[in-house]
Enzyme design. Sequence first.
Site, PDB file in Angstrom:
ATOM      1  N   ASP A 160     -12.989  13.631  19.100  1.00 35.38           N
ATOM      2  CA  ASP A 160     -11.484  13.578  19.333  1.00 35.38           C
ATOM      3  C   ASP A 160     -11.025  14.775  18.740  1.00 35.38           C
ATOM      4  O   ASP A 160     -11.491  15.363  17.782  1.00 35.38           O
ATOM      5  CB  ASP A 160     -10.883  12.411  18.743  1.00 35.38           C
ATOM      6  CG  ASP A 160      -9.499  12.128  19.257  1.00 35.38           C
ATOM      7  OD1 ASP A 160      -9.155  12.391  20.431  1.00 35.38           O
ATOM      8  OD2 ASP A 160      -8.655  11.608  18.371  1.00 35.38           O
ATOM      9  N   ASP A 175      -6.942  15.331  17.980  1.00 40.63           N
ATOM     10  CA  ASP A 175      -5.902  14.932  17.044  1.00 40.63           C
ATOM     11  C   ASP A 175      -6.351  13.864  15.909  1.00 40.63           C
ATOM     12  O   ASP A 175      -6.946  13.010  16.356  1.00 40.63           O
ATOM     13  CB  ASP A 175      -4.696  14.484  17.624  1.00 40.63           C
ATOM     14  CG  ASP A 175      -4.455  15.514  18.738  1.00 40.63           C
ATOM     15  OD1 ASP A 175      -4.171  16.758  18.438  1.00 40.63           O
ATOM     16  OD2 ASP A 175      -3.774  15.197  20.051  1.00 40.63           O
ATOM     17  N   ALA A 214      -5.502  14.498  25.350  1.00 37.87           N
ATOM     18  CA  ALA A 214      -4.357  15.261  25.640  1.00 37.87           C
ATOM     19  C   ALA A 214      -4.594  16.283  27.082  1.00 37.87           C
ATOM     20  O   ALA A 214      -5.742  16.234  27.369  1.00 37.87           O
ATOM     21  CB  ALA A 214      -3.980  16.307  24.188  1.00 37.87           C
ATOM     22  N   ASP A 215      -3.852  16.696  27.460  1.00 34.42           N
ATOM     23  CA  ASP A 215      -3.826  17.709  28.546  1.00 34.42           C
ATOM     24  C   ASP A 215      -4.434  18.969  28.063  1.00 34.42           C
ATOM     25  O   ASP A 215      -4.390  19.466  26.699  1.00 34.42           O
ATOM     26  CB  ASP A 215      -2.702  18.273  29.426  1.00 34.42           C
ATOM     27  CG  ASP A 215      -2.175  16.991  30.158  1.00 34.42           C
ATOM     28  OD1 ASP A 215      -2.739  15.821  30.155  1.00 34.42           O
ATOM     29  OD2 ASP A 215      -1.039  16.932  30.827  1.00 34.42           O
TER      30      ASP A 215
END
Length: 234
Positions: free
Chosen positions: A18, A20, A120-121
């Site tokens: 991942d 963040d 997230a984008d």
Amino acid sequence: MVGKPNAPAGAIRGVIFDMDGVLVESEPFIAGAAVAMFAEKGVAVHAKEFRPFIGMGEDRFLGGVAEARGVSLDMPADKVRTYEIYLDLIRGRLEPLPGVAAFVGRCRDRGLRLAVASSADRMKVEGNLGVLGLPPGTFEAVVVGEDIVRKKPAPDIFQEAARRLGLDPASCLVVEDAVSGVQAAKAAGSLCLGLTTSFAADVLTAAGADWTAEDLASVPPGIIGDGPSSADSD
């Protein structure tokens, strides 16, 4: 460090990170950017209001607070604006979390295939990757929110990352920091290392994490098969 003695670490052939809370700690920055975006709309919100939506992608991160406040968002324009503010906020301030380069090096030494899978984008993920200081090609695959329909806790993002690595999800270790991410990893059939960046170890374990650690600098060698298993020493 907490680990389950029945987790077959030797079966790991790939590691899916991942973003963040695992590679970088961007949550305070994206929360700050979201607060600023809402302020531009004349709505005062607090950073803590976004916490329940960590790891679910920015649509839900922003939308969850908007729903709670009865605010209508102009999407995707408001999300793009949030990212614009975010990229300004992180300039010269966002750094990799402890142990990132060393742990990635350990994985490489083991011949493991590596991917990033973030809800997230792409605009945010690419901005974050730009500050990591890792060589181009470090990750064989990068999967972002636009690449999938169902977000975490659905397993889709980790299944897609494993597919792009050419691996069965069951042979992948997912490194996560959010409850929804741990649940997604386990739903995909992967092993999961939960980092306590955002949630306590017992919360991540209850969500299904096979191991927990404070950060990537605190991961014992045994998890990726490059030394004695933590289970052997428990």
